[in-house]
Enzyme design. Structure first.
Site: not given
Ligand code: 26V
Length: 817
Positions: A361, A553-554, A559, A661, A665
């Site tokens: 992801h 969003k987060r 982003k 996602t 929406k």
């Molecule tokens: C994790 C981390 C950890 C270290 C600091 C930076 C950072 C940034 C993002 C994440 C998230 C990783 C996994 C995640 O939530 N991915 C999301 O998954 C969604 C479903 O597939 C997708 O729509 C998003 O684009 C994606 O960011």
């Protein structure tokens, strides 16, 4: 026990009676003295009875039919509320509404009382929840497995513009949807040591773990559309094996006696932020192993009971790993097969790879999980041995293929040697799976070229794409009943069952002025409701006729909420410089949480609030621009914001958002997207048509080229763009922070020196795209035509389509789905 009659779809009286019975006999209240919360519980319990009927029937059927089962292992399920979801999917929402009205109970008021089950951070967790619903809708026999966190994602409060985190206590009033299953429980080991004995010429390993933690199952039924089928989401709670140490207690150590128990139970205490690099390491690994071990034991037990042998595991079970969080499953399944069930290594490996598949992801390097070898050895000594052995087999097979390329061996190894020895969970998940998928076409292509380039070279057939989707039941039918009504009126009820194909039928309506008027009208009503919410929550009055420009969003630098804020300030300056020009009135709406330890993201929230205060209080702006930061973004708030949005901001640096996602929406609800060619935006533009979106900025390839060339100079760009320069200087010099003029010096200087996310590079293109937005908005016929076409052409992004692809191509279940 008396058998309670079940309610048919139109049986208002029966539902009313069922609710009254629950209120009296389960909640213990009479209607005169019942609080709203008592009503909520009674209604939820009455609804749950219906779910249970379907649930039992479906469970029986799936056992009888001998279907292959899908197991979705995910550390996160961002479920939100379930009351309206269940009623609506069961087809009894109107019945319930009427029954409650007869009892003088307003279902909308009751709906708002249900706490959000916020067992996830963002897109990844919400995707898992959408998938669960789609799997039930499609009649796939599936189980979700995760952790029943006592505290989900923190509650965000904004004090003086700054984010503060408060613990989320969603279980305070109990959870009417779940069933505790104390009898479904496994002992999960940690620590200790491993011994080996020779048995009939074969080494047998015994893991003598030092600490045992009990996992207790909690089941939540998940109903599909029209009650098609009901699957189980099984979440584990950690419980100490013994409540406390009686001998220590008796010896006077009244606190120490409970310490071990507290340590065990901390495993399911709280959800970790997924986007923070500073996450407490050991507890997170304990969480991962805890839920994987419990889930695998549970599913192997089920399989053995039904089939009598594990030889047929890949034939009848598919285990999907949602990101690397459950990747330890590779080693745990090997351990169970070899050490517990006596399989030979090679055969066990075949069964493991045949059963597991993995979804990636994110490509962000800092987000790829690795664990220090030392920690693994201490916590999971047998797993570490197994990982070394998998690695040895893997490297040997490469050498056997005459591959002695040291660089290659280093890159595909399970062990990273450079920064202290660490286990690479991505590589482990890849090697142990027969399928590795990305979540949008672009993301999958980049996966092949970057993180998994070398593993892809070795196993090219393993990588495939499954573009994300969303469940339309929640994100259109429930969140936007007005638009749903309009669509049904135009296309008939059947569209609710097959929106993927039938929504396109809306296209000709885009040409009809009367339809466009009604489309705009439903949006306006949704905007009025959101305007009221904004006034109540943050005390800002906004005009529902203004363009609602939304980014929710987060909060993360990639982003680029900052890019949005720079545009906001540029627009503010432009309005101030020429207050009489025919400006398009606009409301900028932002919401989102920042990881508690992510200082830069928190500063961006503060900046949004500082800008909001300054702009909203400025009389020269005369309400032409309003800025709102809505606190505590969650699923329920998303359900209220998205149907009221005109413009959807999807402006990540190209190449960094795996899919997104919320983009889907918004488009489904008829908002137009301003965005980069990133993640699923690319495929959205193919479906919807570039002319009905506002695409701008560097492409992923261009970003990559600029990075490689190493000559990107943000400051030079700023100097050349007077507009950008003015914005940066204003923020830098305290125009929005007179109480602390230096607050943003670091932020802005940082942007000029190393603009990692290419904010300055994309600023002008973004400004131009926003001008096009305004031009389109000034021409309502064009705007609403595009809006209708967005809804009409988003059918492909249904999570039913996504799940059908997983089912057909990865899980090989039910070819006819
Ligand atoms: C994790 C981390 C950890 C270290 C600091 C930076 C950072 C940034 C993002 C994440 C998230 C990783 C996994 C995640 O939530 N991915 C999301 O998954 C969604 C479903 O597939 C997708 O729509 C998003 O684009 C994606 O960011």
């Amino acid at each position: 026990m008396t058998q309670e009659p079940t309610v048919s779809v139109n049986d208002v009286a029966a539902f009313r009676e069922a609710v009254l019975r629950k209120l009296t006999y389960s909640v213990g209240k009479d209607p005169e003295h019942a609080f709203d919360h008592d009503w909520f519980e009674a209604i939820a319990l009455a609804t749950r009875d219906h779910v249970i009927d379907h649930w039992m029937e479906h469970t029986r059927q799936s056992y009888r039919g001998g279907q292959k089962r899908v197991y979705y292992l995910s550390l996160e399920f961002l479920i939100g509320r379930l009351l309206i979801d269940s009623l609506s999917n069961l087809g009894i929402l109107d019945t319930a509404r009427q029954a409650l009205a007869e009892l003088d109970v307003d279902i909308e008021r009751i709906r708002a009382l249900e706490p959000d089950a916020a067992l996830g951070n963002g897109g990844l967790g919400r995707l898992a929840a959408c998938f669960m619903e789609s799997m039930s809708t499609l009649g796939i026999a599936a189980h979700g497995y995760g952790i029943r966190y006592e505290h989900g994602l923190f509650r965000q409060v904004i004090v003086d513009g700054w984010q503060h985190e408060q613990t989320e206590t969603w279980l305070d009033f109990g959870n009417p949807w779940e069933f505790e299953r104390p009898e479904v429980s496994y002992l999960i080991g940690f620590g200790g040591h491993v011994t080996a004995v020779n048995e009939n010429g074969r080494q047998k390993h015994f893991w003598h773990w030092a600490e045992g933690v009990r996992s207790i199952a909690y089941d939540t039924p998940i109903v599909g559309w029209r009650g098609a089928s009901v699957n189980t989401l099984r979440l584990w709670r950690a419980r100490a094996e013994a409540d406390f140490h009686l001998e220590r207690f008796n010896a006077g150590d009244h606190i120490g006696a409970f310490a071990e128990g507290a340590r065990a139970e901390s495993i399911s205490r709280v959800l970790y932020p997924n986007d923070s690099t500073e996450a407490g390491q050991e507890l997170r690994l304990r969480q991962e192993y805890f839920f994987v071990a419990a889930s695998l034991q549970d599913l192997l037990r089920r399989h053995l009971k039904q089939r009598g042998t594990l030889d047929s595991l890949p034939q009848f079970a598919s285990i999907q790993l949602n990101d690397t969080h459950p990747a330890i499953a590779v080693a745990e399944l090997m351990r169970l097969l070899v050490d517990v069930h006596g399989y030979e290594w090679e055969r066990a490996w075949e069964l493991t790879v045949g059963t597991l598949s993995y979804t990636n992801h994110t490509l962000l390097p800092e987000a790829l999980e690795t664990w220090p070898v030392g920690l693994m050895e201490r916590l999971l000594p047998r797993h570490m041995q197994i990982i070394y052995l998998i690695n040895a087999h893997h490297i040997d097979s490469l050498r056997a293929r005459d591959n002695h390329n040291i660089e290659l061996l280093r890159s595909v190894s399970l062990i990273e040697e450079d920064h202290g020895r660490r286990v690479r969970m991505g590589n482990l998940a890849f090697l142990g799976s027969h399928s590795i998928n990305g979540v949008s076409a672009l993301h999958t292509e980049l996966m092949r070229k970057t993180v998994f380039r070398d593993l892809y070279g070795l196993y090219p057939e393993r990588i495939n794409n499954k573009t994300n989707g969303i469940t339309f039941r929640r994100w259109l039918y429930q969140a936007n009943p007005k638009l749903t009504g309009l669509v049904v009126e135009a296309l008939g009820e059947a569209v609710l069952d097959s929106p993927e194909s039938l929504l396109r039928g809306l296209e000709p309506f885009a040409e009809q002025a009367e339809f466009r008027r009604r489309f705009a009208e439903q949006r306006l009503e949704n905007k009025r409701v959101l305007a009221r919410l904004i006034r109540e929550r943050v005390g800002v009055t906004v005009d529902p006729n203004a363009l609602f420009d939304v980014q929710v969003k987060r909060i993360h630098e990639y982003k680029r909420q900052l890019l949005n804020l720079l545009h906001t300030v540029a627009l503010y300056h432009a309005i101030r410089n020429d207050p009489g020009a025919p400006w398009v009135p606009r409301v900028k709406i932002l919401a989102g949480k920042a990881a508690a330890s992510y200082h830069q993201a928190k500063l961006i929230i503060k900046l949004a609030n500082d800008i909001a205060r300054t702009v909203n209080d400025d009389p020269t702006v005369r309400g032409l621009l309003k800025v709102v930061f809505l606190p505590n973004y969650n699923v329920s708030l998303a359900e209220q914001i998205i149907p009221a949005a005109d413009l959807s901001e999807q402006i990540s640096t190209a190449g960094l958002e795996a899919s997104g996602t919320s983009n889907m929406k918004f488009a489904l609800n008829g908002a137009l997207t301003i965005g980069t060619l990133d993640g699923a935006n690319v495929e959205m533009s193919e479906q919807i048509g570039l002319e009905h979106m506002f695409i701008f900025g560097l492409t992923a390839q261009q970003v990559e080229a600029r990075k490689r060339a190493g000559e990107y100079n943000a400051e030079a760009i700023a100097i050349e763009s007077p507009r950008l320069n003015e914005v940066l200087e204003a923020i830098r010099n305290g125009a929005f922070s007179s109480d602390d003029p230096g607050r943003y010096t670091g932020l802005i200087d940082g942007l000029k020196w190393h603009d990692t996310f290419f904010v300055c590079a994309d600023f002008e293109a973004y400004w131009q795209a926003q001008l096009e937005v305004e031009a389109r908005w000034r021409d309502p016929a064009r705007w609403w035509r595009s809006a209708v076409l967005n809804t009409a052409r988003t059918g492909w992004f249904s999570s039913d389509r996504t799940i059908r692809q997983y089912a057909g191509e990865i899980w090989k279940v039910l070819d006819d789905k």
